[in-house]
Design an enzyme around this catalytic site. Structure first.
Site, short mmCIF file in Angstrom:
data_model
loop_
_atom_site.label_atom_id
_atom_site.label_comp_id
_atom_site.label_asym_id
_atom_site.label_seq_id
_atom_site.Cartn_x
_atom_site.Cartn_y
_atom_site.Cartn_z
N GLN A 50 1.62 5.98 -7.21
CA GLN A 50 0.36 6.63 -6.87
C GLN A 50 0.49 8.13 -7.18
OE1 GLN A 50 -1.03 7.61 -2.76
NE2 GLN A 50 -2.65 6.11 -3.18
N LEU A 73 -5.88 -3.02 8.28
CA LEU A 73 -5.79 -4.00 9.36
C LEU A 73 -5.98 -5.43 8.87
CD1 LEU A 73 -7.39 -2.28 12.48
CD2 LEU A 73 -4.98 -2.74 12.01
N SER A 80 0.83 -1.19 0.00
CA SER A 80 0.00 0.00 0.00
C SER A 80 0.88 1.25 0.00
CB SER A 80 -0.89 0.00 1.25
OG SER A 80 -1.85 1.02 1.20
N PRO A 81 0.47 2.32 -0.69
CA PRO A 81 1.27 3.54 -0.68
C PRO A 81 1.46 4.07 0.74
CG PRO A 81 -0.38 3.64 -2.41
CD PRO A 81 -0.71 2.44 -1.57
N TYR A 91 -7.84 13.92 0.18
CA TYR A 91 -7.02 14.72 -0.72
C TYR A 91 -7.87 15.24 -1.87
CZ TYR A 91 -3.45 12.92 2.33
OH TYR A 91 -2.71 12.62 3.45
#
Length: 378
Positions: free
Chosen positions: A103, A304, A22-23, A185
């Protein structure tokens, strides 16, 4: 055979397994000498995750404009110097058998902030290297500065910037681009009625609020090779009443697929300080599953997902097509290799020859997986 370690093909690109990085913003660029340019830290960080067996290594959010950085220390892809530096990282990742993705992002009203460990809140002042932020409306996020509302020219410039960054990503050798439309964002800010109160063609109705993201996707897809996939990360819920929610996410996912997106990366939150998130193991997976089933699009789940059996079940149950890991990989970059052993798929994730002796010693492979709040994972 383990579903987690089965290859997946998106367009003409085959990813060797479904454990993806993940980024994760590293806030480690030099804001004065080399703004936005990835350096040795990024090479070692991302390269180490590729060595550990991840099928797709996604970079941190790379800003498409200088003012799109979350902090002055963020990476970017708005110029060729940055692209050349990313190419070095891409080459190493490829050398480990992993796919490389970037990304692309614009932080909007959440830009020009301090690094998390600086223990300072609010917007970085201009005297310390900060800048004026922008957004869909002149509405601040928490204690951050009030952004300047983007006009039509500013919106068009953002669309062009995403497309130019995608061109550079291709030149750098990336296999995948992901558009960051999550976590509060800029693109998420336009999606949510909590942050977008415009009355023009980019505000108001659902069709208007999703317009900018679709314009960006169209512009990127027009310059990105047809055989390479485009992913889109979205927040499936603002976790605030009256905000963006999973039903709108499902409708958006259908539109994204129609405009050439190949997979939805389903996260959540980040757009409003009032959010109340029911955090727990796999807490975002149910929303990912709904998007996948009801929109009929490939989906990746994140949040998670800690244990190999848990990750495997997410895929076997049909909730997602891939999983993205962040903090578990920071705690243990070898997570994919050890998970493959745990799921009896060790042959699907070979260790580098330099590290092969570890596979002959049962101690490293038998070590328990990180536990949230205990072993540094969360």
């Amino acid at each position: 055979m383990s579903r987690l370690f089965t290859p997946i093909t998106l367009r003409g690109t085959t990813l060797p397994n479904r454990v993806w990085v993940s980024p994760m913003c590293q806030y480690s660029c030099d804001p004065v000498a080399a703004p936005g340019v990835p350096n040795d830290w990024h090479l070692v960080h991302l390269g180490g995750l590729a060595v550990g067996g991840a099928g797709l290594v996604l970079t941190e959010a790379a800003a498409v404009l200088p003012e799109g950085r979350i902090s002055p220390y963020d990476a970017g892809l708005w110029n060729d110097e940055q692209a050349r530096a990313w190419a070095r990282v891409v080459d190493f990742v490829h050398g480990q058998g992993a796919a490389a993705g970037v990304q692309l992002a614009h932080a909007g009203r959440k830009a020009s902030t301090h690094r998390p460990w600086d223990e300072r809140s609010g917007t970085v002042p201009a005297a310390e290297g900060g800048w004026e932020t922008v957004g869909p409306s002149a509405l601040p996020h928490g204690d951050l500065a009030v952004p300047r509302e983007l006009d039509a020219e500013g919106i068009a410039a953002v669309v062009r910037a995403f497309a130019e960054a995608a061109r550079r990503a291709d030149a750098a050798g990336f296999d995948v681009v992901e558009l960051h439309a999550a976590h509060g964002y800029l693109l998420h800010q336009f999606l949510s009625p909590l942050s977008n109160q415009r009355t023009d063609a980019h505000g108001g109705s659902f069709e208007n609020r999703v317009r900018l993201l679709l314009e960006v996707l169209d512009a990127v897809r027009a310059v990105w090779p047809a055989d390479k996939p485009v992913l889109v990360r979205i927040s499936t819920s603002d976790w605030v009443e009256g905000g963006w929610d999973v039903e709108q996410s499902i409708a958006l996912a259908r539109e994204l697929a129609a405009h050439g997106a190949d997979l939805v990366d389903a996260s959540s939150g980040g757009n409003d300080p009032r959010q109340e998130i029911p955090v727990g193991p796999g807490y975002q997976v149910p929303n990912a599953g709904r998007v996948r089933r009801e929109a009929g699009v490939p989906v990746a789940a994140v949040g998670l997902i800690l244990e190999p059996a848990q990750a495997e079940q997410v895929l076997v149950s049909g909730e997602a097509d891939a999983v993205l890991l962040a903090r578990p990989l920071l705690a243990d970059p070898r997570w994919p290799q050890r998970a493959a052993v745990a799921l009896h798929a060790a042959r699907e994730v070979p260790w580098p020859a330099q590290y092969a002796r570890a596979t002959r010693d049962p101690v490293p492979l038998a070590r328990p997986f990180p536990r949230p709040g205990v072993d540094g994972a969360s």
